[in-house]
Design a protein around this motif. Structure first.
Motif, PDB file in Angstrom:
ATOM      1  N   THR A 112      -8.914 -21.259  -4.959  1.00 50.11           N
ATOM      2  CA  THR A 112      -9.006 -20.400  -3.607  1.00 50.11           C
ATOM      3  C   THR A 112      -7.590 -19.395  -3.603  1.00 50.11           C
ATOM      4  O   THR A 112      -7.864 -18.269  -3.181  1.00 50.11           O
ATOM      5  N   GLY A 113      -6.579 -19.987  -3.710  1.00 51.06           N
ATOM      6  CA  GLY A 113      -5.289 -19.299  -3.648  1.00 51.06           C
ATOM      7  C   GLY A 113      -5.193 -18.129  -4.778  1.00 51.06           C
ATOM      8  O   GLY A 113      -4.795 -17.201  -4.415  1.00 51.06           O
ATOM      9  N   ALA A 114      -5.661 -18.529  -5.884  1.00 47.72           N
ATOM     10  CA  ALA A 114      -5.326 -17.489  -6.948  1.00 47.72           C
ATOM     11  C   ALA A 114      -6.521 -16.342  -6.568  1.00 47.72           C
ATOM     12  O   ALA A 114      -6.319 -15.099  -6.688  1.00 47.72           O
ATOM     13  N   ALA A 115      -7.603 -16.674  -6.286  1.00 51.32           N
ATOM     14  CA  ALA A 115      -8.520 -15.792  -6.009  1.00 51.32           C
ATOM     15  C   ALA A 115      -8.470 -14.868  -4.663  1.00 51.32           C
ATOM     16  O   ALA A 115      -8.630 -13.449  -4.736  1.00 51.32           O
ATOM     17  N   ASN A 116      -7.821 -15.432  -3.732  1.00 53.83           N
ATOM     18  CA  ASN A 116      -7.376 -14.639  -2.638  1.00 53.83           C
ATOM     19  C   ASN A 116      -6.037 -13.584  -2.839  1.00 53.83           C
ATOM     20  O   ASN A 116      -6.201 -12.792  -2.437  1.00 53.83           O
ATOM     21  N   GLY A 117      -5.219 -14.208  -3.822  1.00 55.39           N
ATOM     22  CA  GLY A 117      -4.220 -13.408  -4.075  1.00 55.39           C
ATOM     23  C   GLY A 117      -4.710 -12.083  -4.884  1.00 55.39           C
ATOM     24  O   GLY A 117      -4.211 -11.038  -4.895  1.00 55.39           O
ATOM     25  N   PHE A 118      -5.729 -12.359  -5.801  1.00 53.03           N
ATOM     26  CA  PHE A 118      -6.216 -11.174  -6.815  1.00 53.03           C
ATOM     27  C   PHE A 118      -6.887 -10.280  -5.835  1.00 53.03           C
ATOM     28  O   PHE A 118      -6.921  -8.960  -5.857  1.00 53.03           O
ATOM     29  N   ASN A 119      -7.392 -10.828  -4.774  1.00 57.56           N
ATOM     30  CA  ASN A 119      -8.452  -9.868  -3.883  1.00 57.56           C
ATOM     31  C   ASN A 119      -7.566  -9.145  -2.946  1.00 57.56           C
ATOM     32  O   ASN A 119      -7.680  -7.761  -2.807  1.00 57.56           O
ATOM     33  N   THR A 120      -6.293  -9.895  -2.464  1.00 62.06           N
ATOM     34  CA  THR A 120      -5.058  -8.989  -1.980  1.00 62.06           C
ATOM     35  C   THR A 120      -4.652  -7.893  -2.741  1.00 62.06           C
ATOM     36  O   THR A 120      -4.284  -6.866  -2.076  1.00 62.06           O
ATOM     37  N   LEU A 121      -4.489  -8.324  -3.851  1.00 61.89           N
ATOM     38  CA  LEU A 121      -3.931  -7.185  -5.072  1.00 61.89           C
ATOM     39  C   LEU A 121      -4.777  -6.101  -4.999  1.00 61.89           C
ATOM     40  O   LEU A 121      -4.416  -4.925  -5.234  1.00 61.89           O
ATOM     41  N   MET A 122      -6.229  -6.418  -4.891  1.00 63.77           N
ATOM     42  CA  MET A 122      -7.348  -5.192  -4.896  1.00 63.77           C
ATOM     43  C   MET A 122      -7.055  -4.246  -3.913  1.00 63.77           C
ATOM     44  O   MET A 122      -7.080  -3.097  -4.159  1.00 63.77           O
ATOM     45  N   ARG A 123      -6.791  -4.838  -2.643  1.00 65.21           N
ATOM     46  CA  ARG A 123      -6.342  -4.384  -1.553  1.00 65.21           C
ATOM     47  C   ARG A 123      -5.192  -3.242  -1.629  1.00 65.21           C
ATOM     48  O   ARG A 123      -5.306  -2.045  -1.206  1.00 65.21           O
ATOM     49  N   SER A 124      -4.258  -3.766  -2.208  1.00 65.26           N
ATOM     50  CA  SER A 124      -2.948  -3.163  -2.289  1.00 65.26           C
ATOM     51  C   SER A 124      -3.264  -2.049  -3.471  1.00 65.26           C
ATOM     52  O   SER A 124      -2.455  -0.777  -2.969  1.00 65.26           O
ATOM     53  N   LEU A 125      -3.984  -2.313  -4.421  1.00 64.03           N
ATOM     54  CA  LEU A 125      -4.400  -1.136  -5.345  1.00 64.03           C
ATOM     55  C   LEU A 125      -4.868  -0.089  -4.691  1.00 64.03           C
ATOM     56  O   LEU A 125      -4.641   1.271  -4.784  1.00 64.03           O
ATOM     57  N   GLY A 126      -5.937  -0.321  -3.846  1.00 64.92           N
ATOM     58  CA  GLY A 126      -6.591   0.752  -2.995  1.00 64.92           C
ATOM     59  C   GLY A 126      -5.577   1.502  -2.138  1.00 64.92           C
ATOM     60  O   GLY A 126      -5.648   2.788  -1.957  1.00 64.92           O
ATOM     61  N   THR A 127      -4.630   0.659  -1.441  1.00 58.29           N
ATOM     62  CA  THR A 127      -3.885   1.538  -0.509  1.00 58.29           C
ATOM     63  C   THR A 127      -2.657   2.394  -1.144  1.00 58.29           C
ATOM     64  O   THR A 127      -2.459   3.491  -1.028  1.00 58.29           O
ATOM     65  N   SER A 128      -2.428   1.733  -2.596  1.00 53.95           N
ATOM     66  CA  SER A 128      -1.325   2.696  -3.359  1.00 53.95           C
ATOM     67  C   SER A 128      -2.244   3.815  -4.072  1.00 53.95           C
ATOM     68  O   SER A 128      -1.302   5.020  -4.125  1.00 53.95           O
ATOM     69  N   ILE A 129      -3.163   3.803  -4.381  1.00 54.97           N
ATOM     70  CA  ILE A 129      -3.955   4.879  -4.769  1.00 54.97           C
ATOM     71  C   ILE A 129      -4.279   6.021  -3.697  1.00 54.97           C
ATOM     72  O   ILE A 129      -4.275   6.987  -4.026  1.00 54.97           O
ATOM     73  N   GLY A 130      -4.657   5.462  -2.667  1.00 54.61           N
ATOM     74  CA  GLY A 130      -5.194   6.158  -1.601  1.00 54.61           C
ATOM     75  C   GLY A 130      -3.678   6.984  -1.060  1.00 54.61           C
ATOM     76  O   GLY A 130      -3.799   8.083  -0.866  1.00 54.61           O
ATOM     77  N   ALA A 131      -2.528   6.406  -1.065  1.00 54.53           N
ATOM     78  CA  ALA A 131      -1.437   6.930  -0.730  1.00 54.53           C
ATOM     79  C   ALA A 131      -1.122   8.017  -1.769  1.00 54.53           C
ATOM     80  O   ALA A 131      -0.657   9.289  -1.441  1.00 54.53           O
ATOM     81  N   ALA A 132      -1.421   7.737  -3.024  1.00 55.72           N
ATOM     82  CA  ALA A 132      -1.114   8.974  -3.973  1.00 55.72           C
ATOM     83  C   ALA A 132      -2.014   9.959  -4.025  1.00 55.72           C
ATOM     84  O   ALA A 132      -1.724  11.227  -4.021  1.00 55.72           O
ATOM     85  N   VAL A 133      -3.336   9.677  -3.790  1.00 54.27           N
ATOM     86  CA  VAL A 133      -4.245  10.823  -3.671  1.00 54.27           C
ATOM     87  C   VAL A 133      -4.221  11.586  -2.544  1.00 54.27           C
ATOM     88  O   VAL A 133      -4.049  12.887  -2.562  1.00 54.27           O
ATOM     89  N   VAL A 134      -4.347  10.970  -1.465  1.00 54.12           N
ATOM     90  CA  VAL A 134      -4.022  11.875   0.002  1.00 54.12           C
ATOM     91  C   VAL A 134      -2.512  12.429  -0.119  1.00 54.12           C
ATOM     92  O   VAL A 134      -2.443  13.823   0.480  1.00 54.12           O
ATOM     93  N   GLY A 135      -1.437  11.868  -0.739  1.00 56.12           N
ATOM     94  CA  GLY A 135      -0.278  12.416  -0.555  1.00 56.12           C
ATOM     95  C   GLY A 135      -0.260  13.670  -1.555  1.00 56.12           C
ATOM     96  O   GLY A 135       0.432  14.902  -0.932  1.00 56.12           O
ATOM     97  N   VAL A 136      -1.098  13.708  -2.620  1.00 53.93           N
ATOM     98  CA  VAL A 136      -1.170  15.047  -3.355  1.00 53.93           C
ATOM     99  C   VAL A 136      -2.114  16.043  -2.530  1.00 53.93           C
ATOM    100  O   VAL A 136      -1.671  17.383  -2.716  1.00 53.93           O
TER     101      VAL A 136
END
Length: 510
Positions: free
Chosen positions: A394-418
């Protein structure tokens, strides 16, 4: 599964874990009011001072899945306490900094502590009664958004009316208080993955791959998307992450069990998480700028940083209000239904923002709707994940899901920033993002929220009796060995036998 504590104790546990999440979120938004002044404060260039934000992003991206896995192996309470140490130390280092290097180091240390939220969510599965689990997960999961919404106006007020160092001294005191509460109130639950080895090579591979990917995404606009450095980082990320996946698929006790991750229920939830993260961040990037742009542009609202933060404050409060509602909705209809609803509400919020972007109250209403959708979605995703993975993961799976959210925000920042950088207008000799640029950013966020709703709609139904995190998934490949008897205090009387592929059986009584 250990017996959940009494209702009174359970409430204290949930409140403590939610406060830990709020604290971690405040660490992320802490420097937002200082961004324009950081080059002068730290006696450096604007490009160098940008690493104050990038460092936290990179370190958090690498450490969140690692701390989640360590929580499974050595105990989640222990890892929560471990995460509090760099939060405190990083805040102190930042408070004492007068140049850019120690500030970056301090912000990196704060990034290590971001693993508190997935650890706290995973711990809820062990210590909260089943009938309260969904609402507890929703509150703790939404705490990152709550902390961001509350932290921004508070940080703006402190930065505007006192010395900027008080921001970091205050965060150090808050992190220390959270550590004491964790020590005093969080029960020490035996680690479900005790005896398994920690995948050092997998952690290194994931770390290198994520640093290359996140660095390319976050710095692409500054260094040039077509530059050799950025292209090289993307290529390195692809090569390293593919090799990492090959290794993880074949090793025993992997950092991230990819056999579990590719199950449709987990895979589609993580994919939806990327688009939810993207959708959430688009509003965070556009709305504050609309509020603060000069009124002379014809579409900017001329608000100060503090005033803008206060207009955004109700959005953070809405996450606090809606989270328990999402928990009750999950209990009634299941986490998939809640996730789809959250994505649709998020998209509706963007629709309102396009209609009401000309006034501060209109933007406030739009952000309240957007954040309500985020609260519903963020509460549902961990419930979906934990209902589909073994207890020991559960800990690893939730950590990986949190990472997916963070990737989304990072990609969002890059795309919207452009988009915002390319669609500009000139007013009084100064170049600003145009109104169409802002509207395009909002439109992208709304469309991707709809994409996440479509993805969530295809999440398959769980096996009978495994509709959410209250009913652990059957261990598949890589399941823990040995024989365990887990007793819960749920309302049902169902008893079953679970068999893993390694050895042993798990008797579960709910």
């Amino acid at each position: 599964m250990p017996h959940p504590p009494t209702a009174d104790r359970s409430g204290r546990v949930v409140a403590t874990l939610a406060l830990a999440g709020v604290t971690a979120a405040i660490m992320q938004t802490l420097v937002t009011p200082l961004l324009a002044d950081l080059p002068k404060i730290l006696h450096t260039s604007a490009s160098n001072s940008a690493w104050v934000v990038t460092a936290t992003l990179l370190v958090a991206g690498v450490c969140v899945p690692i701390t989640g896995r360590l929580g499974d192996l050595v105990g989640k309470r222990r890892m929560l306490l471990v995460c509090s140490v760099p939060l405190i130390a990083g805040s102190v280092v930042c408070a004492l900094s007068s140049s850019v290097v120690p500030m970056i180091v301090g912000r990196g240390l704060q990034g290590i502590g971001m693993g508190m939220v997935p650890l706290g969510i995973a711990l809820l599965r062990d210590v909260v009664a089943p009938e309260k689990l969904s609402s507890s997960i929703a509150l703790v999961s939404a705490s990152m958004g709550i902390g961001g919404g509350l932290g921004l106006p508070i940080a703006a007020a402190v930065a505007q009316y006192t010395n900027w160092r008080f921001l970091f001294w205050g965060s150090a005191v808050l992190a220390a208080a959270v550590a004491m509460l964790i020590y005093a109130l969080i029960p020490d639950v035996p680690a479900a993955g005790k005896g398994q080895r920690f995948d050092v090579l997998g952690a290194l591979g994931l770390g290198v791959g994520l640093v290359c990917l996140l660095l390319a995404v976050s710095k692409g606009a500054d260094w040039g998307w077509g530059s050799g450095t950025i292209l090289g980082l993307f290529v390195a990320a692809a090569v390293v992450l593919v090799a990492w996946g090959w290794f993880e698929w074949r090793t025993t006790d992997p950092l991230v069990d990819l056999r579990t991750t590719v199950r449709p229920r987990v895979l589609l939830t993580n994919l939806a998480s990327v688009f939810i993260g993207f959708g959430m961040y688009a509003s965070m990037l556009v709305v504050p700028q609309l509020l603060q742009f000069p009124a002379a542009t014809g579409y900017g609202l001329g608000q100060s940083m503090l005033a803008a933060g206060l207009w955004l404050l109700p959005g953070g409060l809405m996450m606090m209000i809606v989270s328990p509602v999402g928990g009750r909705l999950t209990n009634a209809r299941g986490p998939k239904f809640t996730l789809v609803c959250g994505a649709l509400v998020l998209a509706a919020g963007y629709g309102v923002s396009l209609l009401l972007s000309g006034t501060a109250p209109g933007l406030m209403v739009a952000v309240m709707i957007v954040n309500s959708g985020v609260a519903l979605a963020y509460g549902a995703m961990p419930a979906l994940i934990m209902g589909a993975v073994p207890v020991a993961e559960t800990g690893a799976a939730n950590g990986f899901n949190t990472l997916m959210r963070s990737l989304g925000t990072s990609i969002g920042a890059a795309v919207v920033g452009v988009v915002l950088a390319q669609m500009t207008t000139t007013v009084g000799g100064f170049t600003f993002t145009s109104e169409n640029g802002f509207r395009t950013g909002l439109l992208i966020g709304g469309c991707l929220a709809l994409v996440s709703a479509i993805i969530a709609a295809f999440i398959p139904a769980p096996p009978p009796g495994q509709d959410d995190a209250r009913h652990p998934a059957k261990p598949g490949a890589g399941a823990e060995a040995g024989t365990k008897t887990e007793t819960g205090t749920g309302t049902g009387t169902e008893t079953g036998t679970k068999t893993g592929t390694d050895a042993g059986s798990v008797a579960v009584s709910n």
